[in-house]
Scaffold this motif. Structure first.
Motif, PDB file in Angstrom:
ATOM      1  N   SER A  47       0.822  -1.216   0.000  1.00  0.00           N
ATOM      2  CA  SER A  47       0.000   0.000   0.000  1.00  0.00           C
ATOM      3  C   SER A  47       0.855   1.264   0.000  1.00  0.00           C
ATOM      4  CB  SER A  47      -0.935  -0.008   1.212  1.00  0.00           C
ATOM      5  OG  SER A  47      -0.183  -0.025   2.420  1.00  0.00           O
ATOM      6  N   LEU A  57      -6.918   5.958   1.483  1.00  0.00           N
ATOM      7  CA  LEU A  57      -5.845   5.819   0.510  1.00  0.00           C
ATOM      8  C   LEU A  57      -4.769   6.879   0.663  1.00  0.00           C
ATOM      9  CD1 LEU A  57      -7.918   4.973  -2.713  1.00  0.00           C
ATOM     10  CD2 LEU A  57      -6.720   3.401  -1.189  1.00  0.00           C
ATOM     11  N   LYS A 117       0.587   0.900  10.008  1.00  0.00           N
ATOM     12  CA  LYS A 117      -0.107   1.766   9.049  1.00  0.00           C
ATOM     13  C   LYS A 117      -0.028   3.240   9.414  1.00  0.00           C
ATOM     14  CE  LYS A 117      -4.571   1.717   9.035  1.00  0.00           C
ATOM     15  NZ  LYS A 117      -5.995   1.315   8.976  1.00  0.00           N
TER      16      LYS A 117
END
Length: 767
Positions: A336, A380, A408
């Motif tokens: 990601s 995102l 994250k």
């Protein structure tokens, strides 16, 4: 029976009646058997006639009969003894004895008929020769029998040329019987044995032919028609056989006239001593991978090469290897964010730790407002922000560092600082180089950062080093936090206490003490329920330790439910004992009010134990924060309407006291201990308390001073208008047994706190 069977076995072994008997020579067993049968049958069957003729020869004084018979019998017995070891000699000697006997018959009888019996005896030699010595000797005997034929035709006798010998009276009888036995017993038995051997040999040949046929079919199935390609080569590594599958598989690689070619012409890579080999070939414009397996056959005279097309298997292995590399890369990569992950960083640190002589630091950079960014801009954008920050750090720090995604919300930077004095400056520069506003195409996003720094130590693993940096981020709200062993140890202790506290709720390790509340004259007006914990693992734990931990770990809700249940049960028990229970205060936190089922649980407990709601006082802590203030206010108002007393605890220590005082249906305010201590000497605290009392008087709210430890403080507070007290000046927290005695008016009428020496003694000694 055993003896008979043993004799039968010995008889069979001696006469070689089984064709699988092993002999000392290369002569077949049946030939030795035939020889012995003839010798034994001649000796045994003719013995009675020879003995009788010998006896008659003595009577008739024919002297030559006994020596001649004895010589023949000795010769026959000798041949029988040597028949196995010297078979050929014995066989020739037997034919010779037959010829000698024939000559003797012809020479000793003047009677023409009897003398002609001698040549007739010689006619038996071809039979014996064919049986014992083979066709060549048999043919020779046939040729030799031309002589006896000539003698018979011309009726010649040797007796005409020599001196006549006396003949026994019954010679005719003896000669015919002997010839009868020889031609009808001895030779037929030998022929019968030969016939049986021939029959057995024929059966064996048939069986062997069947086996060969089966082996041929098996050979065709296993080799010629096998689906697996196979090549057979000899000891000189020359090809002698190739099956159809091999010819189809190898195509142009196999010579057209392959027989006699060296195996190197097909597989030059094949080593001399290898059992398996993998080779590559281009067959029909396609790359093929063959696995060659070698196995010796026929006592290592030949070698079979099995060829398997493992091209698909090799391709699969190659594909799996590529996929394994991809999965390995995925394990070390955060897709990601497009950055390496924590595992990659751990590997890099472990690999470079021994190669560097400087001080290794790990800096964890966390985005504080990550949740806000996700909610406002979408999920995102956060990985893109981490990538932007990593690119900036790579540009500023360069090759000295390794940068990876720890989670994250957090980046990890590992770098080596040669000069430990400049380590702090280096971290400051790293954090300062990160932009606080990152612009994307349509948004400019503000970034709120925090950093935690941990230094590598000798006894700390790489994973623990990163954990230390992550822990340092959460220590406080400072921009840069440095890891300290003590803070981490306290964190671990808090986690362990949280685990033990959760177990304590199940194992009934908690209990309740009660601290009395009094009027200024010492009259008991109520009490506060104080939760206590005595752990079998770590001993007594202070509420100041486990209550904050419970609030952080989410256990405070379970503690409140446990306390409500036990207090209601205790009030019910006091009622059943005939005592007049007083209101008991229970601390209620903000998370309790956030639970939709809290009021239902509280009311159900009261109804279940059949006590009045007025006996429960709900103390709302000043520091308690709720997520939904309107719902909390509605809950408190509902409980107040139901009859519960609402108290505002720790009043004055926060900023929301006045708001709660006006919004919540408060019936009592507890002034915090920090304003009570030394109030008789502290004018500022005295003024604050006077203001609180005056304000509560306006709202018609009762005021209680908690933490009173000196009666002089009581006098000062009474003068200010505060009439209710709680503290060590009157009574310390005590167990339910002592509270039961305080509530027993018959035991201690007109009880006042603090207790007089006589009353205290009565409480200690009463049952």
């Amino acid at each position: 029976m055993i003896l008979l069977a043993k004799l039968k076995q010995q008889f069979s072994d001696y006469f070689y009646l089984r064709d699988d008997n092993v002999t000392l020579t290369n002569v077949e067993a049946w030939r030795i058997s035939a020889l012995r049968i003839m010798l034994v049958s001649i000796i045994l069957l003719c013995a009675i006639f020879v003995i009788q003729s010998a006896w008659r020869s003595v009577i008739e004084r024919v002297a030559y009969v006994i020596p001649m018979a004895l010589v023949f019998y000795i010769a026959l017995s000798s041949l029988l003894l040597i028949s196995r070891r010297f078979y050929t000699f014995s066989a020739y000697c037997l034919i010779g004895l037959i010829i000698v006997a024939a000559v003797c018959f012809n020479a000793t009888h003047q009677h023409q008929v009897l003398s002609m019996l001698g040549p007739i005896v010689m006619y038996s030699t071809p039979f014996v020769a064919f049986i014992l010595l083979g066709w060549k000797v048999g043919v020779l005997c046939i040729l030799l029998n031309i002589g006896p034929l000539y003698v018979l035709i011309n009726q010649l006798t040797l007796a005409d040329y020599i001196s006549p010998l006396p003949v026994q009276e019954h010679a005719n009888y003896y000669l015919h019987v002997i010839l009868f036995v020889f031609f009808n017993v001895c030779i037929p038995l030998a022929i019968a044995r030969s016939s049986i051997a021939a029959k057995r040999g024929n059966e064996f040949n048939i069986e062997r032919n069947n086996v060969l046929h089966y082996q041929t079919q098996l050979y065709r199935a296993l080799f010629e028609e096998a689906q697996t390609a196979k090549i057979i080569m000899d000891k000189k590594r020359r090809i002698i056989e190739v099956n159809d599958a091999a010819q189809t598989l190898l195509l142009s690689s196999l010579p057209k006239n392959w027989e006699g070619h060296d195996i190197e012409s097909v597989f030059p890579e094949l080593p001399m001593d290898s059992s398996k080999q993998v080779v590559n070939r281009t067959i029909g414009a396609k790359m093929k991978v063959f696995e060659l397996s070698l196995r010796s056959i026929n006592d290592e005279q030949h070698t079979m090469i099995t060829i398997q097309d493992v091209s698909a298997k090799a391709l699969l292995h190659k594909t799996l290897a590529v996929q394994t590399q991809v999965r390995q890369r995925q394990k070390l990569y955060d897709e990601s964010a497009g950055l390496p992950n924590r595992q990659w960083l751990e590997n890099k640190i472990a690999l470079n730790d021994d190669q560097t002589s400087g001080r290794l630091l790990v800096c964890a950079i966390k985005i504080n407002n990550a949740h806000f960014i996700e909610q406002k801009y979408g999920f995102l954008y956060l990985p893109k922000i981490l990538k932007k920050i990593a690119d900036t750090l790579n540009h500023n720090v360069g090759q000295r560092s390794f940068i990876a995604v720890l989670d994250k919300y957090t980046l990890g930077v590992a770098l080596t600082i040669i000069d430990s004095q400049k380590a702090k400056n280096a971290i400051d520069q790293i954090v300062a180089s990160i932009p606080r506003n990152i612009a994307f195409q349509e948004h400019t996003i503000h970034i709120d950062l925090k950093a935690g720094v941990a230094t590598n130590q000798a006894d700390v693993s790489v994973s623990q080093l990163i954990n230390n940096a992550l822990h340092a981020v959460t220590v406080n709200d400072a921009l840069i936090n440095y890891y300290e062993t003590g803070s981490h140890q306290r964190f671990i202790e808090h986690q362990e206490i949280g685990i033990l506290l959760n177990e304590a709720l199940t194992n009934e390790e908690l209990y309740v003490d009660y601290q009395p509340k009094v009027r200024g004259d010492g009259t008991l007006i109520g009490m506060e329920a104080l939760l206590r914990w005595n752990s079998p693992v770590i001993g007594r734990v202070s509420p100041g330790v486990f209550i904050p931990i419970a609030e952080q770990s989410g256990l405070v809700l379970k503690l409140t439910h446990w306390l409500i249940k036990h207090v209601c049960a205790q009030l019910k028990e006091w009622q059943d004992q005939g005592l007049q229970p007083l209101p008991v205060a229970i601390n209620i936190s903000g998370p309790d009010l956030d639970q939709s089922d809290f009021k239902r649980y509280l009311i159900n407990c009261v109804v279940e134990h059949d006590i009045k709601p007025q006996l429960l006082e709900l103390e709302l802590t000043e520091s308690a924060k709720t997520h939904n203030i309107p719902d909390a206010i509605a809950t408190v108002r509902y409980l107040a309407s139901f009859g519960f007393c609402i108290t505002l605890d720790d009043f004055g220590v926060g900023y929301s006291g006045l708001s709660k005082l006006t919004n919540f249906p408060v019936q009592r305010v507890k002034i915090d201990r920090q304003f009570i201590k030394n109030i008789q000497r502290d004018n500022k605290n005295a003024q604050v308390v006077e203001a609180i009392v005056a304000m509560c008087r306006v709202f018609k709210i009762d005021v209680l001073a908690e933490g009173v430890e000196d009666l002089r403080e009581v006098d000062c507070l009474l003068a200010m208008g505060c009439a209710s007290f709680q503290g060590f000046a009157f009574a310390k927290p005590m167990g339910k047994e002592l509270i039961s005695k305080l509530l027993n008016t018959s035991l201690m009428p007109n009880l006042k706190l603090p207790l007089t020496p006589q009353t205290a003694s009565l409480m200690r000694t009463s049952p």
